[in-house]
Design a protein around this motif. Structure first.
Motif, PDB file in Angstrom:
ATOM      1  N   THR A 247       5.191   8.538  -8.001  1.00  0.00           N
ATOM      2  CA  THR A 247       5.623   7.208  -8.419  1.00  0.00           C
ATOM      3  C   THR A 247       7.106   7.038  -8.129  1.00  0.00           C
ATOM      4  N   MET A 248       7.550   5.785  -8.087  1.00  0.00           N
ATOM      5  CA  MET A 248       8.956   5.487  -7.835  1.00  0.00           C
ATOM      6  C   MET A 248       9.463   4.519  -8.887  1.00  0.00           C
ATOM      7  N   ALA A 249      10.747   4.611  -9.178  1.00  0.00           N
ATOM      8  CA  ALA A 249      11.365   3.812 -10.232  1.00  0.00           C
ATOM      9  C   ALA A 249      12.862   3.719  -9.948  1.00  0.00           C
TER      10      ALA A 249
ATOM     11  N   THR B 298       0.831  -1.204   0.000  1.00  0.00           N
ATOM     12  CA  THR B 298       0.000   0.000   0.000  1.00  0.00           C
ATOM     13  C   THR B 298       0.864   1.253   0.000  1.00  0.00           C
ATOM     14  N   ALA B 299       2.015   1.143  -0.639  1.00  0.00           N
ATOM     15  CA  ALA B 299       2.860   2.317  -0.854  1.00  0.00           C
ATOM     16  C   ALA B 299       2.818   2.649  -2.348  1.00  0.00           C
ATOM     17  N   HIS B 300       3.779   2.161  -3.117  1.00  0.00           N
ATOM     18  CA  HIS B 300       3.899   2.568  -4.521  1.00  0.00           C
ATOM     19  C   HIS B 300       3.615   1.454  -5.525  1.00  0.00           C
TER      20      HIS B 300
ATOM     21  N   VAL C  12      13.524   8.841 -14.847  1.00  0.00           N
ATOM     22  CA  VAL C  12      13.393   8.816 -16.297  1.00  0.00           C
ATOM     23  C   VAL C  12      11.902   8.844 -16.628  1.00  0.00           C
ATOM     24  N   LEU C  13      11.469   9.833 -17.388  1.00  0.00           N
ATOM     25  CA  LEU C  13      10.057   9.940 -17.744  1.00  0.00           C
ATOM     26  C   LEU C  13       9.676   8.782 -18.657  1.00  0.00           C
TER      27      LEU C  13
ATOM     28  N   GLU D 288      10.243   9.254  -8.869  1.00  0.00           N
ATOM     29  CA  GLU D 288      11.321   9.518  -7.925  1.00  0.00           C
ATOM     30  C   GLU D 288      12.260   8.313  -7.894  1.00  0.00           C
ATOM     31  N   PRO D 289      13.586   8.515  -7.958  1.00  0.00           N
ATOM     32  CA  PRO D 289      14.508   7.380  -7.874  1.00  0.00           C
ATOM     33  C   PRO D 289      14.370   6.670  -6.526  1.00  0.00           C
TER      34      PRO D 289
END
Length: 383
Positions: free
Chosen positions: A136-138, A81-83, A142-143, A162-163
């Motif tokens: 969001t996180m990744a 329930t985070a990202h 990078v878009l 967000e990294p």
């Protein structure tokens, strides 16, 4: 019922010799599946707003087992329930209430003699509907290419992610493991790790979305590290006898034509690493599963996987014609196959193939304007 099922007689003796191998049982880890036909994971955005499976979903998944599919793989289920959540009205396995909501689904599939696996998914940068977090996180900032998918209630371009910090990566791994525990407690026969289609694990694997300079970025081994850690964490959470599969692809929902840069060398590296992991099956998906993975000639992605792994390979991609599905097995390119469009068109596709009944073409109106079960119900009432 959300997917109508009209029972057909068991005419096993009339199975065409060419398609007969599709109806043979298969051993996957400690699990025996009644045949080689699986329902592919398909996002249906039909859970409650809180991610709970519904009675309509019980009917939807149960109809596939009643229709003769030996294995049902759920749509991608978010893991925390985070990202992790990718879409509004996506089901989850992030807490005990979501876990318990899946029990009737599992029971219905089992009542019809089928097996069911929960696909565990973290959307990463491709999240377009998450009530738990605003951003969001990744792996890197990078878009994402392309635009959000409107038939999953998306609108406009993707957001800049967000990294992920090491702490966020660890939390994501823990989320996968906890969701697997919930799946096991709900009665599922296994889980499938979603490492395909541009979602979080695939974002780490793909060089242009992973620009990290730590132990999770750089070479192929480093970019695969998160996937391997997720496999290890889930195996540790569920034990040796619970099925753990992994789905992998080249193309992505927002970059459909993407190919691995190193072609067959990258495939050998990916599949070689996965061969050393504790997965029980590997699920490859391409637009047309039987076609060359790279260029105009050469092996398919499933065939390349089968060269390197000793576990069963599940092939997916436009296999809704019996000849294509059976051909993958006959040529030794896959051990079983999964259907998406064919299963949506006919929940009883296996029984229809067995008896020679009509197989209608896929109607894309099933996915528009929203690819949910309510829209499918409306379309059937109109027809």
């Amino acid at each position: 019922m959300s997917v109508p099922f009209h029972p057909l007689p068991d005419t096993r003796h009339t199975v065409d010799a060419a398609t007969a191998p599709l109806f043979e049982p298969l051993r996957i880890g400690a699990l025996t599946v009644p045949n080689r036909l699986a329902v592919a994971p398909m996002t249906r955005v039909s859970a409650t707003a809180d991610g709970h499976a519904t009675p309509r979903m019980v009917d939807y998944y149960g109809a596939f087992a009643a229709g003769g599919f030996g294995l049902v793989i759920t749509e991608g289920v978010y893991t925390d329930t985070a990202h992790a959540q990718g879409y509004l009205f996506q089901p989850g396995l992030a807490d005990a209430v979501q876990r318990d909501a899946w029990r009737p689904v599992v029971a219905r599939v089992h009542a019809h003699g089928g097996r069911i696996v929960a696909q565990l998914m973290h959307a990463g940068a491709l999240s377009q509907g998450n009530p738990h977090r605003a951003g969001t996180m990744a792996p890197s900032a990078v878009l994402p290419k392309g635009r959000q998918m409107t038939f999953y209630r998306g609108d406009g371009p993707y957001r800049m992610p967000e990294p992920m910090s090491i702490a966020a990566i660890d939390a994501a791994v823990d989320g996968f493991a906890q969701a697997a525990r919930h799946a096991q407690a709900a009665g599922f026969d296994g889980v499938e790790i979603h490492g395909a289609n541009g979602y979080l694990l695939d974002q780490f694997l793909t060089a242009h979305t992973n620009r990290r300079d730590d132990g999770y970025g750089g070479g192929l081994v480093q970019r695969l590290r998160l996937t391997m850690e997720v496999v290890q964490a889930i195996r540790g959470a569920v034990g040796p006898d619970f099925v753990v599969g992994l789905r992998i692809s080249q193309g992505k929902v927002n970059d459909f034509s993407h190919k691995w840069a190193g072609a067959e060398d990258d495939a050998a590296g990916v599949f070689g690493a996965l061969a050393a992991s504790s997965i029980d099956y590997l699920h490859t998906t391409e637009f047309e599963a039987w076609k060359p993975a790279f260029g105009d000639a050469g092996p398919s992605l499933a065939a390349l996987a089968r060269r390197h792994v000793s576990v069963p390979v599940l092939a997916n991609g436009a296999l809704h014609e019996g000849a294509h599905a059976a051909g993958m097995l006959a040529r030794g390119e896959a051990d079983f196959v999964s259907l998406g469009r064919g299963a949506l068109t006919h929940a009883d596709w296996p029984l229809r193939l067995r008896t020679g009944a009509t197989l209608a073409p896929f109607d894309r109106a099933l996915l528009a304007p929203i690819a949910d079960l309510a829209n499918a119900d409306r379309l059937r009432r109109q027809g």
